[in-house]
Design an enzyme around this catalytic site. Structure first.
Site, PDB file in Angstrom:
ATOM      1  N   GLY A 222      -5.553 -12.943   8.303  1.00  0.00           N
ATOM      2  CA  GLY A 222      -6.295 -12.075   7.397  1.00  0.00           C
ATOM      3  C   GLY A 222      -5.344 -11.468   6.386  1.00  0.00           C
ATOM      4  N   CYS A 223      -5.586 -10.239   5.997  1.00  0.00           N
ATOM      5  CA  CYS A 223      -4.729  -9.592   5.003  1.00  0.00           C
ATOM      6  C   CYS A 223      -3.276  -9.587   5.457  1.00  0.00           C
ATOM      7  CB  CYS A 223      -5.204  -8.159   4.752  1.00  0.00           C
ATOM      8  SG  CYS A 223      -4.214  -7.287   3.516  1.00  0.00           S
ATOM      9  N   PHE A 224      -2.396 -10.127   4.620  1.00  0.00           N
ATOM     10  CA  PHE A 224      -1.011 -10.256   5.048  1.00  0.00           C
ATOM     11  C   PHE A 224      -0.286  -8.916   5.156  1.00  0.00           C
ATOM     12  CE2 PHE A 224      -0.509 -12.364   0.567  1.00  0.00           C
ATOM     13  CZ  PHE A 224      -0.852 -11.195  -0.080  1.00  0.00           C
TER      14      PHE A 224
ATOM     15  N   CYS B 222      -7.930  -6.066   0.402  1.00  0.00           N
ATOM     16  CA  CYS B 222      -6.512  -6.424   0.447  1.00  0.00           C
ATOM     17  C   CYS B 222      -6.039  -6.784  -0.962  1.00  0.00           C
ATOM     18  CB  CYS B 222      -6.325  -7.587   1.414  1.00  0.00           C
ATOM     19  SG  CYS B 222      -4.616  -8.020   1.754  1.00  0.00           S
TER      20      CYS B 222
END
Length: 210
Positions: free
Chosen positions: A43-45, A16
């Site tokens: 988690g990954c935005f 990410c």
């Protein structure tokens, strides 16, 4: 591209990180009259932003950080660890069109709530999941969490994602905003290479989002 090279490219893309020059984040716009906000660390935005952006009743989904106390966090500082911040998304929505409960119900299906240390390929404190709810939102968030555990059944073993009191949200730099729309090829390489979509389907079946 050869069959041998393709998995290598996906592996390299499974992070990410935007690969763009960081830019100072702009201030958040005030919440318009009649709208509310919801904060989800998932988690990954990039993935969380994509999961909510464009839904009926959702005005915007902004990538950023929540959970720490030092002001003006940056992506570089957060991913190094030790700040207390997690990647998150701020969803601005019209409750007359879409309820907060509907958004929380959707959130669970965008994450693996049994992963206590991150999300699939994105591991570490900044990728740990949580709902950040206001006092008025907490009952709905907790009820949604209970319902999500019931929906998973036996798969809910180790369900760890908590509901925390809301904290200040800080937006990330422009290089992180609308990432899936601006850089679809890189986002798809990340999504497939990370294996997040496959994990969500294994966990949630047809109800998986992402």
């Amino acid at each position: 591209m050869s069959r041998l090279l393709f998995p290598i490219v996906l592996t390299l893309a499974a992070a990410c990180s935007p690969g763009e020059t960081p830019v100072k984040a702009a201030a958040l716009e005030p919440t318009p009259a009649g709208y509310q906000t919801a904060i989800f660390a998932g988690g990954c935005f990039w993935t969380e932003e994509k999961a909510f952006d464009g839904l009926p009743g959702v005005r915007s989904a902004v990538s950023g950080f929540v959970g720490g106390t030092a002001p003006n966090p940056t992506y570089e500082r957060v991913v190094r660890g030790g700040t207390g911040y997690r990647e998150a998304v701020l969803v601005t929505f019209n409750p007359a069109v879409v309820s907060y409960r509907t958004l929380v119900d959707r959130y669970w299906r965008t994450i693996d709530p049994t992963d206590a240390t991150g999300q699939v390929c994105d591991q570490g404190p900044s990728y740990v999941t949580a709902v950040y709810a206001t006092e008025a939102q907490t009952a709905a968030a907790q009820a949604s969490r209970t319902a999500a555990i019931a929906a998973l059944g036996a798969k809910a073993s180790g369900f760890t994602t908590p509901v925390y009191p809301a904290m200040r949200f800080w937006p990330a730099g422009p290089e992180h905003q609308d990432f899936a729309r601006r850089r679809p090829a890189q986002y798809e390489a990340y999504r497939i290479g990370c294996g997040r979509s496959a994990r969500l389907r294994a966990l949630w079946g047809a109800a998986a989002v992402g």
